[in-house]
Design an enzyme around this catalytic site. Structure first.
Site, PDB file in Angstrom:
ATOM      1  N   HIS B  12     -68.066 -22.108  73.230  1.00  0.00           N
ATOM      2  CA  HIS B  12     -68.979 -20.961  73.411  1.00  0.00           C
ATOM      3  C   HIS B  12     -70.141 -21.320  74.354  1.00  0.00           C
ATOM      4  O   HIS B  12     -71.273 -20.901  74.131  1.00  0.00           O
ATOM      5  CB  HIS B  12     -69.467 -20.429  72.057  1.00  0.00           C
ATOM      6  CG  HIS B  12     -70.204 -21.440  71.213  1.00  0.00           C
ATOM      7  ND1 HIS B  12     -70.182 -21.428  69.830  1.00  0.00           N
ATOM      8  CD2 HIS B  12     -71.005 -22.485  71.544  1.00  0.00           C
ATOM      9  CE1 HIS B  12     -70.932 -22.414  69.377  1.00  0.00           C
ATOM     10  NE2 HIS B  12     -71.445 -23.067  70.390  1.00  0.00           N
ATOM     11  N   HIS B  59     -78.163 -21.811  67.596  1.00  0.00           N
ATOM     12  CA  HIS B  59     -78.734 -22.898  68.400  1.00  0.00           C
ATOM     13  C   HIS B  59     -80.251 -22.790  68.388  1.00  0.00           C
ATOM     14  O   HIS B  59     -80.867 -22.523  69.419  1.00  0.00           O
ATOM     15  CB  HIS B  59     -78.203 -22.824  69.827  1.00  0.00           C
ATOM     16  CG  HIS B  59     -76.711 -22.938  69.937  1.00  0.00           C
ATOM     17  ND1 HIS B  59     -75.872 -21.887  69.655  1.00  0.00           N
ATOM     18  CD2 HIS B  59     -75.915 -23.977  70.273  1.00  0.00           C
ATOM     19  CE1 HIS B  59     -74.609 -22.287  69.837  1.00  0.00           C
ATOM     20  NE2 HIS B  59     -74.607 -23.548  70.205  1.00  0.00           N
ATOM     21  N   HIS B 193     -68.818 -32.598  74.308  1.00  0.00           N
ATOM     22  CA  HIS B 193     -69.976 -32.442  75.184  1.00  0.00           C
ATOM     23  C   HIS B 193     -71.174 -33.129  74.568  1.00  0.00           C
ATOM     24  O   HIS B 193     -71.290 -33.233  73.347  1.00  0.00           O
ATOM     25  CB  HIS B 193     -70.281 -30.977  75.523  1.00  0.00           C
ATOM     26  CG  HIS B 193     -70.691 -30.052  74.411  1.00  0.00           C
ATOM     27  ND1 HIS B 193     -69.967 -29.878  73.257  1.00  0.00           N
ATOM     28  CD2 HIS B 193     -71.754 -29.207  74.308  1.00  0.00           C
ATOM     29  CE1 HIS B 193     -70.557 -28.962  72.497  1.00  0.00           C
ATOM     30  NE2 HIS B 193     -71.653 -28.549  73.099  1.00  0.00           N
ATOM     31  N   GLU B 240     -69.927 -29.785  66.879  1.00  0.00           N
ATOM     32  CA  GLU B 240     -69.632 -28.364  66.645  1.00  0.00           C
ATOM     33  C   GLU B 240     -68.180 -28.121  66.242  1.00  0.00           C
ATOM     34  O   GLU B 240     -67.866 -27.120  65.600  1.00  0.00           O
ATOM     35  CB  GLU B 240     -69.930 -27.540  67.909  1.00  0.00           C
ATOM     36  CG  GLU B 240     -71.402 -27.421  68.243  1.00  0.00           C
ATOM     37  CD  GLU B 240     -71.662 -26.509  69.446  1.00  0.00           C
ATOM     38  OE1 GLU B 240     -72.795 -26.051  69.609  1.00  0.00           O
ATOM     39  OE2 GLU B 240     -70.724 -26.262  70.235  1.00  0.00           O
TER      40      GLU B 240
HETATM   41 FE   LIG Z   1     -72.884 -24.544  70.797  1.00  0.00          FE
END
Ligand SMILES: [Fe+3]
Ligand SMILES: [Fe+3]
Lengths: 146, 285, 285, 146
Positions: B12, B59, B193, B240
């Site tokens: 996302h 977030h 990431h 995540e």
């Molecule tokens: Fe995220």
């Protein structure tokens, strides 16, 4: 040490745990305030004055003024909070992340286009990957976002 | 009876939302990524759900450090789009399904999951980018959405095992709902990431693809992977991916049913700082 | 190493707070109730903890319908006193123990309890009345307090079994904390009372006393009692008693240690609408 | 029915579950607003005008104006929220609870001093205890708090 930290041996990485969260509480809450356009405008008009409204340490304020995100993170900042600061200055996540490597924007972008940073050598402190402490900074950038 | 017909998994990345919002999807940088979702948009049109149970993480948007729920379920009628610092994304407001959401909350709390119930919440890119990827740019989202926010920001986040068990409880809850609803469950975030520090930009293709393999074929085993492996191998924000296990736990095979059909699988590097992964799994009809 | 030395159980009726704040403790209506806590105040002076882990429920004070956590742990340094509609109670601010609270949060989340972490929270009579009953009217509370708020307002509330298991996880967490701290755990709320409808004023002495008996001797069995029995037998607000099982679950015998010593037991009807119950259980030194 | 309600057979009792919570959302949020002294003052100065600021149903507003707590609860109110309304009018939990039985303040207080309401006959709808529907109201009160 009260908290067990199995992640302490990963190079170039600060995990936002309860200790970091406590340290960075007001730094991060300051960043949250930048979700309101009126606060962004006030901050940009006089950054120092706006920062002085928050019970942050002088070190934290200076790291923000310097755009030194690595320092912000060491002082308890978290990237998702700091992203509001970046956005306020018109910076993307890629620009923010890149600034922390010491690369220029172009260098970092080229690394990502080439498949990103390799995992080999970057799993444990003491290996020889490009994220290890003895190999910093990695490029020709200023290490600062601003 | 309501039933979970399929699960969708996708990254996302906020830059994907910006690319859509600013009309850049055909630029050379973005084209390969959006090409991977062409199938998915068509698939969605042919498998349109009534409700999507959308697992994502906030977030630092709706939840600051003042209050951090491990699991928060949105039971409101509407969820406004958050201003994350650039102004709100130009996408439709999210319409909830309060009755089904409350039913699921009641059921899984009685199954010993300690949810936080939320009736007022703005939703950020974690929720809206998957909607944009799957639906394009409609004037209204074509289904109702139950936002389910997982803490993956402040450590400790819930374990993979916990997430996988929660998915199973969600499935039981959905199947006890009287109304005849087609429900999909989406797991979002990841793949590898890292957005911080000298290790920023980390990508681990091998680990990501092994994660996809195991998510399909060995989800129970995958659920045993400890947090520190996600962080070490897939970057500090790769954590995540635990959220995908909630969606996977809700599939029929975990409760003894047939294996899901892999309708689509896609992997691409990079989108901004991130490896993008995407899967669609269908339950047998 | 930190250790849980004792558990204290008490009702937290708001009228008791008002009686203390307005100097009415010697009035005939109140005197028998406060007499039951004379022992306890003396006992506390002789068994002064460093930290009290205080299990209570928020009464629509810090948490409105916007957000309802099943379990919320206060990790802040200070917790202001709430204005519940009469102005804040004239009692000292509550001082937290952020390090121990965060440690417990980390530990029990990793034990699959899905806590909400709270760094900004006002505390209501549910937390301050037990402090007043046990400490009187000091200018500062004599120990630090970790507020632990349980949802017993909007159904479904966590089950007795879940609460009892949580207490066990809290005990394990406390014992893993390096600093040498004397920790007590208090469970508050109850006993039988109903504050609404034509059944308001319900009191069930037999059920309450059986609850106290079983809390002492058969807590695991007591933890299996379903919600509906609390509501039916002890009134709609009697459901608060599930919180006592968190404190009881943290006692040594549940983890295979020796039975606790019953230092004090007290029961009185009425305080306003409510049956007041009170127990002090000591772990062997 | 989506939610299983094993508590539906208890007389004189409304359980504040998700259905009630949804119904009473704004009624309860209105009550929460009375935790601020300035809102209490504004409400007391012109109750109708203050209520009209909230997206409550007319029935809910009327129940508040009438001080009819049973009606408030049927319409989705919860006692812990309504307590803020009571406090604003200087009423205690005992006065609030008593008003819902139809007793006078004195009658209710006397019942509590005598050991409270008996459980026998009040466990299940259809028994013959004093909380059963066919035995309401229980005393000589107005059934209203105000
Ligand atoms: Fe995220
Ligand atoms: Fe209470």
């Amino acid at each position: 040490m009260a908290l067990h930290k199995p992640y302490a041996d990963i190079p170039g990485t600060v995990i936002f745990d309860a200790d970091q969260s406590r340290k960075g509480y007001w730094l991060n809450q300051f960043c949250m305030s930048l979700m309101k356009p009126e606060n962004r405008a006030r901050y940009l008009a006089d950054r120092r004055a706006y920062l002085d409204e928050w019970p942050m340490t002088e070190e934290q304020k200076q790291a923000v003024l310097d755009g030194d995100l690595n320092r912000c993170i060491q002082l308890g900042g978290n990237i998702y909070f700091l992203a509001k600061l970046g956005a306020t200055h018109g910076k993307s996540f890629q620009q923010m992340a890149g600034s922390m490597t010491g690369m220029t924007e172009e260098e970092y972008r080229a690394m990502m286009l080439a498949g990103g940073r390799r995992i080999d050598g970057n799993r444990y402190l003491g290996e020889d990957g490009d994220a290890q402490p003895h190999r910093q900074p990695q490029g020709h950038g200023s290490g600062r976002l601003l | 009876m309501a039933r979970i017909t399929a699960s969708v998994y996708t990254s996302h990345v906020p830059a994907i939302g910006a690319a859509i919002d600013h009309g850049k999807t055909h630029e050379p940088y973005w084209q390969p990524l959006f090409a991977g979702y062409e199938f998915s948009k068509q698939w969605l049109r042919e498998h349109m759900p009534d409700v999507v149970f959308l697992v994502y993480n906030d977030h630092a948007t709706a939840f600051s450090l003042e209050l951090i729920p491990t699991f928060a379920i949105g039971t409101a009628a509407r969820f406004p789009i958050a201003d994350e610092g650039w102004g709100p994304r130009p996408v439709p407001e999210v319409v909830g399904h309060p009755e089904l959401a409350s039913h699921i909350a009641q059921s899984v709390i009685q199954d010993d999951f300690d949810l936080t119930i939320v009736n007022r919440m703005e939703v950020d890119h974690g929720l809206t980018v998957p909607l944009s990827l799957m639906c394009g740019q409609p004037t209204e989202w074509p289904f109702k959405v139950i936002p389910f926010a997982v803490n993956v920001v402040q450590y400790p986040v819930p374990s993979g095992r916990r997430c996988f068990a929660l998915g199973q409880a969600i499935r039981r809850a959905v199947e006890r709902f009287d109304e005849d609803l087609n429900v999909q469950i989406w797991g979002t975030g990841g793949m590898s990431h890292q957005l911080q520090g000298p290790r920023a930009g980390l990508i681990n293709r091998e680990w990501d693809n092994r994660f996809l393999d195991r998510l399909i074929d060995d989800p129970a085993g995958l659920a045993e992977v400890p947090h520190v492996e996600y962080v070490r191998e897939a970057g500090s924000e790769g954590i995540e991916l635990v959220m995908w296990l909630i969606a996977r736990g809700a599939m029929a095979d975990v409760a003894g049913g047939p294996k899901p059909r892999v309708a689509h699988r896609f992997y691409h590097v990079p989108a901004s700082n991130t490896a993008v992964g995407h899967l669609i799994l269908e339950n047998a009809a």
